[in-house]
Design an enzyme around this catalytic site. Sequence first.
Site, PDB file in Angstrom:
ATOM      1  N   GLU A 128     -11.262  -0.431  -3.780  1.00 26.59           N
ATOM      2  CA  GLU A 128     -10.524   0.157  -2.665  1.00 26.59           C
ATOM      3  C   GLU A 128      -9.288   0.865  -3.195  1.00 26.59           C
ATOM      4  OE1 GLU A 128      -9.535  -3.240  -0.220  1.00 26.59           O
ATOM      5  OE2 GLU A 128      -7.749  -3.716  -1.396  1.00 26.59           O
TER       6      GLU A 128
ATOM      7  N   ASN B  70     -17.487  -6.074  -0.187  1.00 22.88           N
ATOM      8  CA  ASN B  70     -16.651  -5.529   0.876  1.00 22.88           C
ATOM      9  C   ASN B  70     -16.632  -4.015   0.918  1.00 22.88           C
ATOM     10  OD1 ASN B  70     -15.815  -8.318   0.869  1.00 22.88           O
ATOM     11  ND2 ASN B  70     -14.037  -7.648   2.043  1.00 22.88           N
TER      12      ASN B  70
ATOM     13  N   ARG C 125       4.496  -8.253  -0.383  1.00 23.08           N
ATOM     14  CA  ARG C 125       3.997  -7.283  -1.356  1.00 23.08           C
ATOM     15  C   ARG C 125       4.993  -6.116  -1.325  1.00 23.08           C
ATOM     16  NH1 ARG C 125      -2.094  -6.253   0.378  1.00 23.08           N
ATOM     17  NH2 ARG C 125      -1.118  -6.318   2.429  1.00 23.08           N
TER      18      ARG C 125
ATOM     19  N   HIS D  50      -3.078  -1.226  -5.283  1.00 24.55           N
ATOM     20  CA  HIS D  50      -3.051  -0.254  -4.189  1.00 24.55           C
ATOM     21  C   HIS D  50      -1.975   0.799  -4.456  1.00 24.55           C
ATOM     22  CE1 HIS D  50      -4.611   0.813  -0.134  1.00 24.55           C
ATOM     23  NE2 HIS D  50      -3.727   1.754  -0.404  1.00 24.55           N
TER      24      HIS D  50
ATOM     25  N   ASP E 219       0.832  -1.215   0.000  1.00 22.32           N
ATOM     26  CA  ASP E 219       0.000   0.000   0.000  1.00 22.32           C
ATOM     27  C   ASP E 219       0.866   1.266   0.000  1.00 22.32           C
ATOM     28  OD1 ASP E 219      -2.029  -1.953   0.468  1.00 22.32           O
ATOM     29  OD2 ASP E 219      -1.737  -1.736   2.631  1.00 22.32           O
TER      30      ASP E 219
END
Length: 317
Positions: free
Chosen positions: A194, A157, A291, A258, A14
């Site tokens: 998101e 979600n 990640r 992200h 992120d």
Amino acid sequence: MKAWPNPFIEQRADPFILRHEGQYYFIASVPEYDRLEIRQAATLEGLRTAEAIVVWRKPFTGPMSKLIWAPELHNIDGVWVIYFAAAQTEALDSLGMFQHRMFALICHDADPLTGQWEEKGQIKTPFDTFALDATTFRHQGKQWYLWAQKAPDIAGNSNLYLAELENPWTLRGEPVMLSRPEFDWECRGFLVNEGPAVIVHGDRLFVSYSASATDENYCMGLLWIDLNADPLQADNWHKSPQPVFMTSYEHRQYGPGHNSFTETAAGENVLVYHARNYTEIEGDPLYDPNRHTRLKLIRWQENGMPDFGIPPADTDA
């Protein structure tokens, strides 16, 4: 085309990079999900080796005591702001994973790495449900708040919502929903929109976002609006029916997304994102630490639309 070492920074998901007054600032989720740390450097490349300074640690109990996710660092009218998602240990134990809410910290000092940070609490929205991944931007003379949240009456979600800000931690007026998971590529594993990020080019404002589960299905979608159009009118927004950045099996880059946007010293637009280099994840993908933060230049097409291309392969550097 400029190419950076890939990964750019390991085990930071992120990722968010802010360029402010000639300095670069980096903030991201850490694998332990227990703190907020900032790196600062005079160059984009310098962020790779800059010291990570912890500016806040989660408490042991209370609404910000578990799973600190996806922080962003902004400077709004001279005030530093960190937005982040957090959950309450007790809620997770009794209600399950998706209990996050959005919170804000502010700092009035010039240096966000050494200044005092003040907790401003939860950012309240019309419904008290799972919320995460807030960002902010200046547009049409107003400061906007853009985030992902679960709607009580919509399956899935999270959807994307936009509202004006009264101050960095308080919404003004009613939010508008910009996007919800509807295409197959947004609904793999989980129904997810998101991680929104904003970039302006030409006469359009673009919002990239991420969709589906956080494994190799994770990918990026795109919204856009004319700069002069009212952003609180949902019909003014356009949505790509296809993902714009996705897994490359050829390059062994899985689940890119992200993202945030920054720019080089020369003003080139840079896509900042995370991706894994394998698919064999043991257990919940959320707790796999690999990640990694990665960078890629954006190419702008003649029609004014961005071309994010294909995630480049890992390098040896």
